[in-house]
Design a protein around this motif. Structure first.
Motif, mmCIF file in Angstrom:
data_model
loop_
_atom_site.group_PDB
_atom_site.id
_atom_site.type_symbol
_atom_site.label_atom_id
_atom_site.label_comp_id
_atom_site.label_asym_id
_atom_site.label_seq_id
_atom_site.Cartn_x
_atom_site.Cartn_y
_atom_site.Cartn_z
ATOM 1 N N ASN A 10 0.859 -1.180 0.000
ATOM 2 C CA ASN A 10 0.000 0.000 0.000
ATOM 3 C C ASN A 10 0.898 1.233 0.000
ATOM 4 O OD1 ASN A 10 -1.508 2.292 1.311
ATOM 5 N ND2 ASN A 10 -3.187 0.828 1.071
ATOM 6 N N THR A 11 0.631 2.155 -0.897
ATOM 7 C CA THR A 11 1.566 3.277 -1.083
ATOM 8 C C THR A 11 1.638 4.203 0.122
ATOM 9 O OG1 THR A 11 -0.121 4.588 -2.232
ATOM 10 C CG2 THR A 11 1.355 3.257 -3.590
ATOM 11 N N ALA A 12 0.660 4.112 1.039
ATOM 12 C CA ALA A 12 0.740 4.936 2.244
ATOM 13 C C ALA A 12 1.892 4.502 3.145
ATOM 14 C CB ALA A 12 -0.577 4.868 3.019
ATOM 15 N N THR A 13 2.353 3.270 2.968
ATOM 16 C CA THR A 13 3.429 2.743 3.815
ATOM 17 C C THR A 13 4.774 3.389 3.463
ATOM 18 O OG1 THR A 13 2.220 0.664 3.849
ATOM 19 C CG2 THR A 13 4.486 0.604 4.633
ATOM 20 N N THR A 14 4.953 3.663 2.183
ATOM 21 C CA THR A 14 6.182 4.319 1.731
ATOM 22 C C THR A 14 5.807 5.737 1.288
ATOM 23 O OG1 THR A 14 5.758 3.254 -0.406
ATOM 24 C CG2 THR A 14 7.403 2.231 1.009
ATOM 25 N N LYS A 15 5.500 6.541 2.297
ATOM 26 C CA LYS A 15 4.866 7.828 2.032
ATOM 27 C C LYS A 15 5.765 8.797 1.272
ATOM 28 C CE LYS A 15 2.208 11.400 4.421
ATOM 29 N NZ LYS A 15 2.128 12.187 5.663
ATOM 30 N N SER A 16 7.069 8.643 1.438
ATOM 31 C CA SER A 16 7.956 9.605 0.784
ATOM 32 C C SER A 16 8.128 9.293 -0.712
ATOM 33 C CB SER A 16 9.326 9.610 1.469
ATOM 34 O OG SER A 16 9.958 8.361 1.276
ATOM 35 N N TRP A 17 7.682 8.119 -1.124
ATOM 36 C CA TRP A 17 7.804 7.751 -2.529
ATOM 37 C C TRP A 17 6.645 8.302 -3.355
ATOM 38 C CZ3 TRP A 17 9.243 1.771 -2.436
ATOM 39 C CH2 TRP A 17 10.626 1.643 -2.315
ATOM 40 N N LEU A 36 -3.262 1.594 -3.934
ATOM 41 C CA LEU A 36 -2.966 2.992 -4.245
ATOM 42 C C LEU A 36 -3.820 3.949 -3.424
ATOM 43 C CD1 LEU A 36 -2.724 2.767 -8.142
ATOM 44 C CD2 LEU A 36 -0.879 2.579 -6.454
ATOM 45 N N TRP A 37 -3.239 5.101 -3.102
ATOM 46 C CA TRP A 37 -3.992 6.202 -2.498
ATOM 47 C C TRP A 37 -4.246 7.262 -3.555
ATOM 48 C CZ3 TRP A 37 -5.679 7.768 2.556
ATOM 49 C CH2 TRP A 37 -5.708 6.702 3.456
ATOM 50 N N ARG A 38 -5.398 7.883 -3.421
ATOM 51 C CA ARG A 38 -5.816 8.830 -4.451
ATOM 52 C C ARG A 38 -4.896 10.034 -4.564
ATOM 53 N NH1 ARG A 38 -11.779 10.456 -3.596
ATOM 54 N NH2 ARG A 38 -11.593 11.283 -5.704
ATOM 55 N N ASP A 39 -4.280 10.453 -3.445
ATOM 56 C CA ASP A 39 -3.430 11.649 -3.529
ATOM 57 C C ASP A 39 -2.199 11.382 -4.395
ATOM 58 O OD1 ASP A 39 -2.374 9.898 -1.653
ATOM 59 O OD2 ASP A 39 -1.878 11.443 -0.174
ATOM 60 N N ARG A 40 -1.628 10.182 -4.249
ATOM 61 C CA ARG A 40 -0.459 9.826 -5.072
ATOM 62 C C ARG A 40 -0.841 9.673 -6.544
ATOM 63 N NH1 ARG A 40 2.071 11.645 -2.191
ATOM 64 N NH2 ARG A 40 3.624 10.968 -0.703
ATOM 65 N N VAL A 41 -2.043 9.149 -6.770
ATOM 66 C CA VAL A 41 -2.540 8.997 -8.141
ATOM 67 C C VAL A 41 -2.757 10.375 -8.770
ATOM 68 C CG1 VAL A 41 -4.495 8.210 -9.546
ATOM 69 C CG2 VAL A 41 -3.591 6.735 -7.710
ATOM 70 N N ALA A 42 -3.336 11.290 -7.976
ATOM 71 C CA ALA A 42 -3.610 12.638 -8.493
ATOM 72 C C ALA A 42 -2.308 13.337 -8.868
ATOM 73 C CB ALA A 42 -4.383 13.446 -7.448
ATOM 74 N N GLU A 43 -1.303 13.188 -8.027
ATOM 75 C CA GLU A 43 0.025 13.766 -8.298
ATOM 76 C C GLU A 43 0.584 13.291 -9.633
ATOM 77 O OE1 GLU A 43 2.037 13.793 -3.909
ATOM 78 O OE2 GLU A 43 2.979 12.557 -5.486
ATOM 79 N N ALA A 44 0.494 11.980 -9.843
ATOM 80 C CA ALA A 44 1.101 11.383 -11.039
ATOM 81 C C ALA A 44 0.202 11.530 -12.255
ATOM 82 C CB ALA A 44 1.405 9.904 -10.773
ATOM 83 N N GLY A 45 -1.061 11.831 -12.015
ATOM 84 C CA GLY A 45 -2.031 11.875 -13.115
ATOM 85 C C GLY A 45 -2.696 10.518 -13.234
ATOM 86 N N LEU A 46 -4.003 10.523 -13.453
ATOM 87 C CA LEU A 46 -4.754 9.266 -13.431
ATOM 88 C C LEU A 46 -4.348 8.312 -14.553
ATOM 89 C CD1 LEU A 46 -7.006 7.456 -12.342
ATOM 90 C CD2 LEU A 46 -8.653 8.844 -13.629
ATOM 91 N N GLU A 47 -4.364 8.810 -15.783
ATOM 92 C CA GLU A 47 -4.054 7.938 -16.922
ATOM 93 C C GLU A 47 -2.605 7.442 -16.848
ATOM 94 O OE1 GLU A 47 -6.310 6.935 -19.001
ATOM 95 O OE2 GLU A 47 -7.929 8.322 -18.442
ATOM 96 N N ARG A 48 -1.728 8.356 -16.463
ATOM 97 C CA ARG A 48 -0.314 7.988 -16.363
ATOM 98 C C ARG A 48 -0.120 6.935 -15.276
ATOM 99 N NH1 ARG A 48 3.950 10.543 -13.542
ATOM 100 N NH2 ARG A 48 5.950 9.599 -14.189
#
Lengths: 297, 297
Positions: A10-17, A36-48
């Motif tokens: 779960n990406t929240a575990t490696t928060k700095s990544w 996945l967490w939505r904030d990390r997805v939003a950062e990277a862009g959904l389609e990407r």
């Protein structure tokens, strides 16, 4: 045993990544899946994000999170439905059926430092009814997108400010009005380990086809000042992983096991070290009890 | 309404007061009852405490507390039974039937900073069985002294280190093997307010004749660093006192309402001020819903 074929980071575990770094880290460690967490997805862009995960050959075990459905006013209600529709679309785009839902606490509790609660805002029974109503509104949209709303019971420590659903049984009672394909439940050990009904309700979730996700991390004492961050690596705290994992297996769960830990020391450590520790603890404390269920012939 | 005829001051709320000071303070404020803690009683001496309370014309609504029954080794088991027999004698001497039982957490968790838990010590199911066994051993002795063992479900935040009984339903299931005169339950709002089964289980406790005590205080956020101390005056936090009090009344409870608050700011305030605030909050948030139950003719 070093079979990591059901272990999900779960990406929240490696928060700095970033999402990209988490995907790369999971691949390097031989993990087949990410939550996945939505904030990390939003950062990277959904389609990407969807492309990055697919190109890496990873499964998406779940998307965290929809929810926060307890607003009592029309504007809050509309905003919540809209945000959750967006989350459904994101889940579908990322290729996961499981959208984890943290349903929200008492209405005014979400504004820290805000004014004192009006009397009606302490009515937890009414807040739960609003959650059920909002889930009912969202189910058709989720079904259209082949996404399941996965109700998460949160530890009662969060009942005032984060989730008025506190037990697996309560989530299953709410889910009972909807098809199992559209409303499921998640077992997160941190939230439910103490529940005297846990074995019964895990079995019920399996029998009803609603056991959508299994998330693991340990309950640590003393509590962190922010109890959200009081999670730890499996084996460091008080949770009996072999027993709970056996119950989950006996209930027929064959999906991924997500490791989701919020803890400052772990966030401060190098990501690859964290992922290696997760894999080690999973192999020692979870995997041995993670047998495929015995089916009658 | 200023009817304080059912309001009891739990001595833990005015921690800086000796038992004698608490008795005097309750009398000054017009309260008819006190809930006593064993440490204050020990300080004042058991016989002297009994005399002080009786001479002041106060009821003792409960004695806090027995319990800590989860030890897995013979020595720990024997020590627990012995200590609880002493508590039973103390309750009888003080003139209360209700001995509140905080049953204890996972065995090794009671030694903070101790070594890591052996695997078996994480077995919460086994710890609960040991509680039931110890209660069974204590019941005849308690019955001889006309004292009731009152099981207290503690908030799940304390499941690891303080009480493996977390819900009222769970306590009633355990109690079911014993007479209602010997094993009861307490509703402490701080511990149970979040429970989706609360209304049902309060009604059940009443119907079974096991509702032995009603304790009130509020759930405050943010949590104190020590969550034991995160309680507050009724009305300052998130608990819906009118609703829960109505459930307790409808269940037929006609006993005292004990205010038990652990909170540093309250402990630091002058005792008379604290008692006045308690009385004010009781009158505003609890008393209006504290009706005698409607009995069918």
């Amino acid at each position: 045993m070093t079979d990591l074929s059901r272990l999900s980071l779960n990406t929240a575990t490696t928060k700095s990544w970033t999402l990209e770094q988490a995907v790369d880290g999971a691949v390097r460690a031989g993990l087949p899946a990410v939550g996945l967490w939505r904030d990390r997805v939003a950062e990277a862009g959904l389609e990407r994000s969807a492309r990055l995960v697919a190109d890496a050959g990873l499964r998406v075990s779940s998307l965290c999170r929809g929810g926060f459905l307890t607003a009592a006013d029309d504007e809050g209600r509309r905003a919540a439905v809209e945000d959750n529709r967006a989350a459904v679309v994101e889940a579908a785009t990322l290729g996961t059926r499981e959208l984890i839902m943290v349903v929200g606490g008492l209405p005014a509790a979400s504004a820290p430092g805000g004014p004192a609660l009006p009397d009606g805002d302490r009515d937890v029974v009414a807040a739960r009814r609003r959650v059920a109503d909002r889930i009912g509104e969202l189910v058709p949209f989720a079904a259209e997108h082949d996404v399941r709303l996965v109700l998460e019971p949160l530890h009662p420590i969060f009942a005032a400010d984060r989730a008025v659903l506190s037990t697996l049984g309560q989530c299953l009672d709410l889910a009972a009005d909807f098809p199992a394909e559209s409303v499921g439940v998640v077992v997160d050990t941190y939230h439910v380990w103490w529940d005297p009904e846990l074995r019964t309700q895990i079995a019920r979730a399996g029998a009803e086809g609603r056991l959508a996700s299994y998330q693991v991390c340990d309950w640590m004492l003393p509590l962190s000042a922010d109890p959200l961050l009081s999670r730890g690596y499996m084996g460091d705290g008080y949770i009996d992983f072999p027993t709970i994992t056996r119950w989950v297996s006996e209930a027929g769960y064959t999906g991924d096991v997500e490791v989701e830990i919020f803890r400052q020391e772990i966030w401060d450590a190098p990501g690859d070290e964290v992922v290696a520790t997760i894999a080690d603890r999973y192999v020692r404390h979870v995997l041995p009890s993670l047998t495929a269920p015995v089916r009658s012939a």
